[in-house]
Scaffold this motif. Structure first.
Motif, PDB file in Angstrom:
ATOM      1  N   GLU A  15      50.454  32.149  32.678  1.00 51.89           N
ATOM      2  CA  GLU A  15      50.154  31.249  33.666  1.00 51.89           C
ATOM      3  C   GLU A  15      50.668  31.458  34.900  1.00 51.89           C
ATOM      4  OE1 GLU A  15      51.259  27.354  31.950  1.00 51.89           O
ATOM      5  OE2 GLU A  15      50.326  26.304  33.590  1.00 51.89           O
ATOM      6  N   GLY A  16      50.091  31.254  36.113  1.00 53.50           N
ATOM      7  CA  GLY A  16      50.883  31.507  37.210  1.00 53.50           C
ATOM      8  C   GLY A  16      50.629  33.044  37.931  1.00 53.50           C
ATOM      9  N   GLU A  17      50.107  33.693  37.191  1.00 56.01           N
ATOM     10  CA  GLU A  17      49.649  34.952  37.677  1.00 56.01           C
ATOM     11  C   GLU A  17      48.580  34.909  38.542  1.00 56.01           C
ATOM     12  OE1 GLU A  17      51.658  37.541  33.990  1.00 56.01           O
ATOM     13  OE2 GLU A  17      50.158  38.432  35.166  1.00 56.01           O
ATOM     14  N   ASN A  18      48.108  36.033  39.250  1.00 56.01           N
ATOM     15  CA  ASN A  18      46.803  36.205  40.012  1.00 56.01           C
ATOM     16  C   ASN A  18      46.148  37.289  39.535  1.00 56.01           C
ATOM     17  OD1 ASN A  18      47.776  34.333  41.916  1.00 56.01           O
ATOM     18  ND2 ASN A  18      48.632  36.256  43.312  1.00 56.01           N
ATOM     19  N   LEU A  19      44.666  37.112  39.517  1.00 51.82           N
ATOM     20  CA  LEU A  19      44.076  38.299  39.094  1.00 51.82           C
ATOM     21  C   LEU A  19      42.495  38.175  39.608  1.00 51.82           C
ATOM     22  CD1 LEU A  19      41.324  37.023  36.687  1.00 51.82           C
ATOM     23  CD2 LEU A  19      43.213  35.555  36.476  1.00 51.82           C
ATOM     24  N   THR A  20      42.111  39.571  39.539  1.00 51.53           N
ATOM     25  CA  THR A  20      40.702  39.829  40.218  1.00 51.53           C
ATOM     26  C   THR A  20      39.819  40.376  39.389  1.00 51.53           C
ATOM     27  OG1 THR A  20      41.688  40.205  42.364  1.00 51.53           O
ATOM     28  CG2 THR A  20      39.660  41.009  42.045  1.00 51.53           C
ATOM     29  N   VAL A  21      38.579  39.879  39.175  1.00 53.55           N
ATOM     30  CA  VAL A  21      37.381  40.461  38.171  1.00 53.55           C
ATOM     31  C   VAL A  21      36.678  41.425  39.014  1.00 53.55           C
ATOM     32  CG1 VAL A  21      35.881  40.043  36.643  1.00 53.55           C
ATOM     33  CG2 VAL A  21      38.003  38.749  36.698  1.00 53.55           C
ATOM     34  N   TYR A  22      36.013  42.242  38.711  1.00 52.14           N
ATOM     35  CA  TYR A  22      35.071  42.813  39.605  1.00 52.14           C
ATOM     36  C   TYR A  22      33.744  43.180  38.965  1.00 52.14           C
ATOM     37  CZ  TYR A  22      39.266  44.365  41.835  1.00 52.14           C
ATOM     38  OH  TYR A  22      40.436  44.400  42.677  1.00 52.14           O
ATOM     39  N   CYS A  23      32.672  43.150  39.736  1.00 52.22           N
ATOM     40  CA  CYS A  23      31.197  43.339  39.362  1.00 52.22           C
ATOM     41  C   CYS A  23      30.657  44.154  40.169  1.00 52.22           C
ATOM     42  CB  CYS A  23      30.734  41.735  39.434  1.00 52.22           C
ATOM     43  SG  CYS A  23      28.818  41.727  39.112  1.00 52.22           S
ATOM     44  N   ASN A  24      30.019  45.004  39.761  1.00 50.71           N
ATOM     45  CA  ASN A  24      29.737  46.429  40.581  1.00 50.71           C
ATOM     46  C   ASN A  24      28.039  46.959  40.026  1.00 50.71           C
ATOM     47  OD1 ASN A  24      31.828  46.780  42.246  1.00 50.71           O
ATOM     48  ND2 ASN A  24      32.983  47.400  40.346  1.00 50.71           N
ATOM     49  N   ILE A  76      41.369  34.950  41.100  1.00 50.32           N
ATOM     50  CA  ILE A  76      41.838  33.521  40.575  1.00 50.32           C
ATOM     51  C   ILE A  76      43.412  33.477  41.182  1.00 50.32           C
ATOM     52  CG2 ILE A  76      42.495  31.915  38.891  1.00 50.32           C
ATOM     53  CD1 ILE A  76      40.021  33.251  37.386  1.00 50.32           C
ATOM     54  N   THR A  77      44.005  32.568  41.889  1.00 49.27           N
ATOM     55  CA  THR A  77      45.383  32.526  42.304  1.00 49.27           C
ATOM     56  C   THR A  77      45.980  31.349  41.117  1.00 49.27           C
ATOM     57  OG1 THR A  77      44.630  32.658  44.586  1.00 49.27           O
ATOM     58  CG2 THR A  77      46.743  31.825  44.078  1.00 49.27           C
ATOM     59  N   ALA A  78      47.197  31.855  40.936  1.00 50.64           N
ATOM     60  CA  ALA A  78      48.014  30.982  39.893  1.00 50.64           C
ATOM     61  C   ALA A  78      47.142  30.326  38.930  1.00 50.64           C
ATOM     62  CB  ALA A  78      48.479  29.841  40.811  1.00 50.64           C
ATOM     63  N   ALA A  79      46.786  31.353  38.125  1.00 49.38           N
ATOM     64  CA  ALA A  79      46.131  30.893  36.812  1.00 49.38           C
ATOM     65  C   ALA A  79      46.546  30.122  36.092  1.00 49.38           C
ATOM     66  CB  ALA A  79      45.594  32.352  36.140  1.00 49.38           C
ATOM     67  N   GLN A  80      45.601  29.159  35.489  1.00 49.71           N
ATOM     68  CA  GLN A  80      46.148  28.295  34.342  1.00 49.71           C
ATOM     69  C   GLN A  80      45.457  28.411  33.180  1.00 49.71           C
ATOM     70  OE1 GLN A  80      45.410  24.694  36.437  1.00 49.71           O
ATOM     71  NE2 GLN A  80      46.848  25.112  38.217  1.00 49.71           N
ATOM     72  N   ASN A 108      42.156  35.390  29.173  1.00 47.49           N
ATOM     73  CA  ASN A 108      43.021  34.452  28.334  1.00 47.49           C
ATOM     74  C   ASN A 108      44.462  34.376  29.297  1.00 47.49           C
ATOM     75  OD1 ASN A 108      44.198  33.153  26.379  1.00 47.49           O
ATOM     76  ND2 ASN A 108      45.350  35.008  25.389  1.00 47.49           N
ATOM     77  N   VAL A 109      44.501  32.912  29.405  1.00 47.87           N
ATOM     78  CA  VAL A 109      45.594  32.691  30.195  1.00 47.87           C
ATOM     79  C   VAL A 109      46.768  32.029  29.017  1.00 47.87           C
ATOM     80  CG1 VAL A 109      46.760  31.391  32.243  1.00 47.87           C
ATOM     81  CG2 VAL A 109      44.200  32.393  32.275  1.00 47.87           C
ATOM     82  N   LYS A 110      48.020  32.355  29.137  1.00 46.19           N
ATOM     83  CA  LYS A 110      48.899  32.119  28.056  1.00 46.19           C
ATOM     84  C   LYS A 110      49.930  31.170  28.854  1.00 46.19           C
ATOM     85  CE  LYS A 110      49.578  36.327  27.255  1.00 46.19           C
ATOM     86  NZ  LYS A 110      50.128  37.712  26.567  1.00 46.19           N
ATOM     87  N   PRO A 111      50.008  30.278  28.436  1.00 47.93           N
ATOM     88  CA  PRO A 111      51.177  29.208  28.676  1.00 47.93           C
ATOM     89  C   PRO A 111      52.468  29.364  28.947  1.00 47.93           C
ATOM     90  CG  PRO A 111      50.133  28.225  26.607  1.00 47.93           C
ATOM     91  CD  PRO A 111      49.658  29.558  27.063  1.00 47.93           C
TER      92      PRO A 111
END
Lengths: 111, 116
Positions: A15-24, A76-80, A108-111
């Motif tokens: 929780e709180g991390e940022n992530l990016t998913v790509y679609c190409n 996604i910024t600051a994932a929950q 999967n975003v872990k608390p």
């Protein structure tokens, strides 16, 4: 072979991390959609991007359509924990009678 | 709100049985779709229909047929179910090309079919 390649396939973060998913893709689409699917449910539309270079924001989610309309990203910024789910991208053919889906990114975003 | 409903959430059938999966949408959409979803493969299009009594094969139509007698209802038929048809089946609908929102699909909750 998938017309749309998504990466990564799996993502497990705190929780709180940022992530990016790509679609190409090597194909051009008239528009591209992002869906989120929860276990046992059908996909629910998050956003549609239509114009090359377009950026759309939905609270902590930022979607971008590539200039050439072949690829897209979801940041996604600051994932929950509530962001947990399967994220799918889909490209619409020019006559909108067919949609091509990526294989999905399981987040999967872990608390 | 657009509503797409599917007749069953879970279904268990035996090999060789004829299986009917029903889908109903309440938004007067012309286009309706049937997909199957398998881990690592994403959604694969089985059949779609762009009008009553009109249908077109998708990417994996073998072993399936469809029926669209009324605009709101799109049925998927497994003539003789086989174990490799065990999957999650998703129905979707959308507006036709040339209308605003034609690039948005609305999905039902899915039917998880197990063929023993």
């Amino acid at each position: 072979t998938q017309l749309l390649e998504q990466s990564p396939q799996f993502l497990s973060i705190q929780e709180g991390e940022n992530l990016t998913v790509y679609c190409n893709s090597s194909s051009v689409f008239s528009s591209l959609q992002w869906y989120r699917q929860e276990p046992g449910e059908g996909p629910v539309l998050l956003v549609t991007v239509v114009t090359g270079g377009e950026v759309k924001k939905l609270k902590r989610l930022t979607f971008q359509f590539g200039d050439a309309r072949k690829d897209s990203s979801l940041h996604i910024t600051a994932a929950q924990p509530g962001d947990t789910g399967l994220y799918l991208c889909a490209g619409a053919s020019y006559n909108f009678n067919k949609f091509y889906f990526g294989s999905g990114t399981k987040l999967n975003v872990k608390p | 709100d657009v509503k797409v409903t599917q007749s069953s959430r879970y279904l268990v059938k035996r090999t060789g049985e004829k299986v009917f999966l029903e889908c109903v949408q309440d938004m007067d959409h012309e286009n309706m779709f049937w997909y199957r979803q398998d881990p690592g493969l994403g959604l694969r299009l089985i059949y779609f229909s762009y009008d009553v009594k009109m249908k077109e094969k998708g990417d994996i139509p073998e072993g399936y047929s469809v029926s669209r007698e009324k605009k709101e209802r799109f049925s998927l038929i497994l003539e003789s179910a086989s174990t490799n048809q065990t999957s999650m089946y998703l129905c979707a609908s959308s507006l036709p090309p040339g209308t605003g929102g034609a690039d948005t699909q609305y999905f039902g909750p899915g039917t998880r079919l197990t063929v023993l």
